[in-house]
Design a protein around this motif. Structure first.
Motif, PDB file in Angstrom:
ATOM      1  N   TYR A  14       6.546 -76.901  58.001  1.00 25.49           N
ATOM      2  CA  TYR A  14       7.143 -76.125  56.923  1.00 25.49           C
ATOM      3  C   TYR A  14       8.015 -77.040  56.065  1.00 25.49           C
ATOM      4  CZ  TYR A  14      11.391 -75.981  59.871  1.00 25.49           C
ATOM      5  OH  TYR A  14      12.478 -76.312  60.639  1.00 25.49           O
ATOM      6  N   ILE A  15       8.206 -76.625  54.821  1.00 22.35           N
ATOM      7  CA  ILE A  15       9.138 -77.280  53.906  1.00 22.35           C
ATOM      8  C   ILE A  15      10.050 -76.199  53.342  1.00 22.35           C
ATOM      9  CG2 ILE A  15       9.440 -78.641  51.804  1.00 22.35           C
ATOM     10  CD1 ILE A  15       6.641 -79.766  52.199  1.00 22.35           C
ATOM     11  N   CYS A  16      11.319 -76.251  53.719  1.00 21.23           N
ATOM     12  CA  CYS A  16      12.306 -75.333  53.158  1.00 21.23           C
ATOM     13  C   CYS A  16      12.811 -75.918  51.843  1.00 21.23           C
ATOM     14  CB  CYS A  16      13.479 -75.158  54.117  1.00 21.23           C
ATOM     15  SG  CYS A  16      13.116 -74.142  55.554  1.00 21.23           S
ATOM     16  N   ASN A  17      13.039 -75.056  50.887  1.00 16.89           N
ATOM     17  CA  ASN A  17      13.606 -75.485  49.614  1.00 16.89           C
ATOM     18  C   ASN A  17      14.962 -74.816  49.487  1.00 16.89           C
ATOM     19  OD1 ASN A  17      11.442 -77.197  48.467  1.00 16.89           O
ATOM     20  ND2 ASN A  17      10.248 -75.338  48.778  1.00 16.89           N
ATOM     21  N   CYS A  18      16.012 -75.608  49.717  1.00 17.64           N
ATOM     22  CA  CYS A  18      17.319 -75.076  50.102  1.00 17.64           C
ATOM     23  C   CYS A  18      18.387 -75.198  49.020  1.00 17.64           C
ATOM     24  CB  CYS A  18      17.811 -75.797  51.351  1.00 17.64           C
ATOM     25  SG  CYS A  18      16.672 -75.683  52.751  1.00 17.64           S
ATOM     26  N   CYS A  19      19.393 -74.316  49.138  1.00 19.24           N
ATOM     27  CA  CYS A  19      20.564 -74.358  48.266  1.00 19.24           C
ATOM     28  C   CYS A  19      21.798 -74.086  49.108  1.00 19.24           C
ATOM     29  CB  CYS A  19      20.444 -73.323  47.155  1.00 19.24           C
ATOM     30  SG  CYS A  19      20.302 -71.617  47.745  1.00 19.24           S
ATOM     31  N   THR A  20      22.940 -74.559  48.631  1.00 19.50           N
ATOM     32  CA  THR A  20      24.185 -74.349  49.369  1.00 19.50           C
ATOM     33  C   THR A  20      24.728 -72.939  49.185  1.00 19.50           C
ATOM     34  OG1 THR A  20      25.406 -75.283  47.500  1.00 19.50           O
ATOM     35  CG2 THR A  20      24.888 -76.769  49.319  1.00 19.50           C
ATOM     36  N   CYS A  21      24.145 -72.153  48.276  1.00 21.04           N
ATOM     37  CA  CYS A  21      24.656 -70.792  48.059  1.00 21.04           C
ATOM     38  C   CYS A  21      24.038 -69.765  49.003  1.00 21.04           C
ATOM     39  CB  CYS A  21      24.475 -70.356  46.606  1.00 21.04           C
ATOM     40  SG  CYS A  21      22.970 -70.891  45.807  1.00 21.04           S
ATOM     41  N   SER A  22      22.820 -69.991  49.483  1.00 28.25           N
ATOM     42  CA  SER A  22      22.167 -68.980  50.317  1.00 28.25           C
ATOM     43  C   SER A  22      21.630 -69.498  51.641  1.00 28.25           C
ATOM     44  CB  SER A  22      21.001 -68.328  49.547  1.00 28.25           C
ATOM     45  OG  SER A  22      21.465 -67.550  48.473  1.00 28.25           O
ATOM     46  N   CYS A  23      21.138 -70.727  51.675  1.00 30.24           N
ATOM     47  CA  CYS A  23      20.391 -71.186  52.840  1.00 30.24           C
ATOM     48  C   CYS A  23      21.288 -71.426  54.046  1.00 30.24           C
ATOM     49  CB  CYS A  23      19.608 -72.444  52.494  1.00 30.24           C
ATOM     50  SG  CYS A  23      18.353 -72.094  51.243  1.00 30.24           S
ATOM     51  N   GLY A  24      20.848 -70.928  55.193  1.00 29.83           N
ATOM     52  CA  GLY A  24      21.656 -70.959  56.396  1.00 29.83           C
ATOM     53  C   GLY A  24      22.144 -72.333  56.793  1.00 29.83           C
ATOM     54  N   ILE A  25      21.328 -73.364  56.587  1.00 27.13           N
ATOM     55  CA  ILE A  25      21.718 -74.719  56.962  1.00 27.13           C
ATOM     56  C   ILE A  25      22.719 -75.282  55.954  1.00 27.13           C
ATOM     57  CG2 ILE A  25      20.933 -77.047  57.468  1.00 27.13           C
ATOM     58  CD1 ILE A  25      19.890 -75.050  59.485  1.00 27.13           C
ATOM     59  N   LEU A  26      22.325 -75.363  54.686  1.00 26.87           N
ATOM     60  CA  LEU A  26      23.199 -75.971  53.676  1.00 26.87           C
ATOM     61  C   LEU A  26      24.439 -75.140  53.396  1.00 26.87           C
ATOM     62  CD1 LEU A  26      20.818 -77.584  51.027  1.00 26.87           C
ATOM     63  CD2 LEU A  26      21.700 -78.497  53.169  1.00 26.87           C
ATOM     64  N   ARG A  27      24.379 -73.844  53.646  1.00 29.68           N
ATOM     65  CA  ARG A  27      25.562 -73.005  53.455  1.00 29.68           C
ATOM     66  C   ARG A  27      26.657 -73.369  54.457  1.00 29.68           C
ATOM     67  NH1 ARG A  27      26.802 -67.083  54.049  1.00 29.68           N
ATOM     68  NH2 ARG A  27      24.841 -66.779  55.156  1.00 29.68           N
ATOM     69  N   GLY A  28      26.275 -74.113  55.490  1.00 28.45           N
ATOM     70  CA  GLY A  28      27.278 -74.611  56.416  1.00 28.45           C
ATOM     71  C   GLY A  28      28.317 -75.472  55.723  1.00 28.45           C
ATOM     72  N   MET A  29      27.925 -76.114  54.620  1.00 25.02           N
ATOM     73  CA  MET A  29      28.871 -76.910  53.836  1.00 25.02           C
ATOM     74  C   MET A  29      29.771 -76.020  52.999  1.00 25.02           C
ATOM     75  SD  MET A  29      26.300 -79.862  52.424  1.00 25.02           S
ATOM     76  CE  MET A  29      27.553 -80.463  51.315  1.00 25.02           C
ATOM     77  N   SER A  30      29.159 -75.115  52.235  1.00 25.39           N
ATOM     78  CA  SER A  30      29.926 -74.325  51.265  1.00 25.39           C
ATOM     79  C   SER A  30      30.703 -73.185  51.913  1.00 25.39           C
ATOM     80  CB  SER A  30      28.979 -73.767  50.194  1.00 25.39           C
ATOM     81  OG  SER A  30      27.944 -73.005  50.789  1.00 25.39           O
ATOM     82  N   SER A  31      30.119 -72.539  52.932  1.00 28.90           N
ATOM     83  CA  SER A  31      30.772 -71.378  53.540  1.00 28.90           C
ATOM     84  C   SER A  31      31.611 -71.735  54.751  1.00 28.90           C
ATOM     85  CB  SER A  31      29.719 -70.336  53.959  1.00 28.90           C
ATOM     86  OG  SER A  31      29.017 -69.843  52.853  1.00 28.90           O
ATOM     87  N   LEU A  32      31.171 -72.744  55.514  1.00 23.48           N
ATOM     88  CA  LEU A  32      31.839 -73.060  56.776  1.00 23.48           C
ATOM     89  C   LEU A  32      32.591 -74.378  56.740  1.00 23.48           C
ATOM     90  CD1 LEU A  32      28.936 -71.986  59.193  1.00 23.48           C
ATOM     91  CD2 LEU A  32      30.848 -70.601  58.362  1.00 23.48           C
ATOM     92  N   GLY A  33      32.404 -75.151  55.661  1.00 24.09           N
ATOM     93  CA  GLY A  33      33.145 -76.405  55.506  1.00 24.09           C
ATOM     94  C   GLY A  33      32.751 -77.500  56.466  1.00 24.09           C
TER      95      GLY A  33
END
Length: 357
Positions: A241-260
């Protein structure tokens, strides 16, 4: 006293390398209760990660094999457990919660599940995302790398598409989940890509829309132009699979924006480089970078620690001033060969028993 089947299943899922941490208010149990009946949870807790025949499962879990077969088949259709071919028939096995059970709910997720997941995410995902090796690694589109001869096949999104025999796309469950809780983002939803090495693998799917190779590459390009970061499972072989991710919604990258949390995703083998003579200082790249790796002071400057080598900014640069170059070999993160290798390394990081009795 009999153990709560959801608690037993939660403990079994947390014993997998991926993890499924408990929370103070038992948010994980409410999440499982939404997905599994008590009987299904008890049965899933008896499964092993490796596929087993119904007869082997019956010997351990009890119950008549034929009734068990019907239940297991129904659970696999719901995306609650794994199913696959063995030499002596169909086998079933325990699936991780992430990446696994949760992602399989993309066609059935509703407001209740979305909110239950959000409650669990905010309490428990930080613990999962801090463990190395990370769930995902970033890969660039090959055209954003200045010297294409430096790209290894598992390091390029386009190469992964080129070597597959079947391609498909489905909605991103992360963006669906955020929209259901009233927090939609602007990025396209129909860009979650799946790959297979068998022709026609997705032709009869009711969830996945089958694509041809040209359409798959166009989807990849559309995602990149929307500012989305390509990421895949953190292993070299068997990427499907290839996920196409953003820091606003995606569970992995949101770890930066939502969880620091820093370094929630393994960076690619590449880093952005600026040609000062071509840079106009327009700031377009700064606006697109989701990792705050760029600033403009007359010309663009790259923070090589923050840069994950995704190449999204390269596609947006109208003057051709940006391009990815290979990092020094000693600073390139080693990618586990197989998913099993990834699991072993992660189990060691979590101090799990690799040979439970």
């Amino acid at each position: 006293m009999e153990i709560n089947p959801y608690k037993k299943l939660a403990e079994k899922l947390d014993a997998l390398p991926n993890g499924f941490p408990s929370t103070k208010d038992e948010a994980e149990l409410r999440l499982l209760a939404k997905l599994f009946s008590p009987e299904e949870a008890a049965l899933a807790a008896c499964l092993q990660p490796e596929l087993e025949t119904v007869e082997a499962i019956s010997a351990r879990a009890g119950g008549e094999p034929e009734e068990l077969r019907k239940t297991l088949k129904g659970m696999s259709r719901q995306g609650l457990i794994n199913a696959g071919k063995l030499d002596d028939g169909l086998g079933y096995g325990l699936m991780p919660f992430v990446v696994g059970i949760y992602e399989m709910q993309v066609s059935t997720i509703d407001n209740e599940l979305a909110q239950l997941f959000e409650n669990y995410y905010r309490q428990a995902f930080g613990e999962m995302l801090k463990i190395k090796p990370q769930f995902h690694r970033v890969i660039p589109v090959g055209e954003t790398v200045r010297n294409s001869l430096e790209i290894r096949p598992f390091e390029s999104a386009a190469d992964l598409v080129d070597t597959a025999q079947s391609w498909g796309v489905l909605d991103c469950i992360c963006r669906k989940q955020k929209a259901l809780i009233g927090e939609p983002c602007k990025h396209p939803i129909d860009v979650c890509m799946v790959l297979d090495h068998s022709p026609g693998a997705f032709d009869h799917s009711t969830v996945i829309r089958a694509l041809n190779q040209e359409e798959a590459l166009a989807t990849l390009r559309r995602a990149a132009e929307a500012g989305l970061v390509h990421s895949v499972s953190n292993n070299q072989q068997g990427v499907h699979y290839i996920c196409n991710c953003c820091t606003c919604s995606c569970g992995i990258l949101r770890g930066m924006s939502s969880l620091g949390i820093a370094n929630v995703v393994a960076r690619s083998a590449f880093v952005n480089q600026v040609d000062d003579a071509l840079c106009s200082g327009c700031n377009d790249c700064v606006e697109l970078c989701q990792f705050e790796a760029l600033v403009v002071d007359g010309v663009a400057m790259v923070n090589t620690v923050r840069c994950v080598g995704c190449g999204v900014c390269v596609l947006a640069c109208s003057t051709g001033a940006l391009g990815l170059v290979r990092r020094p070999e000693e600073s390139i993160l080693a990618t586990p060969e197989t998913l099993a290798d990834w699991g072993t390394k992660r189990a060691v990081s979590r101090e799990l028993d690799l040979d439970p009795k």
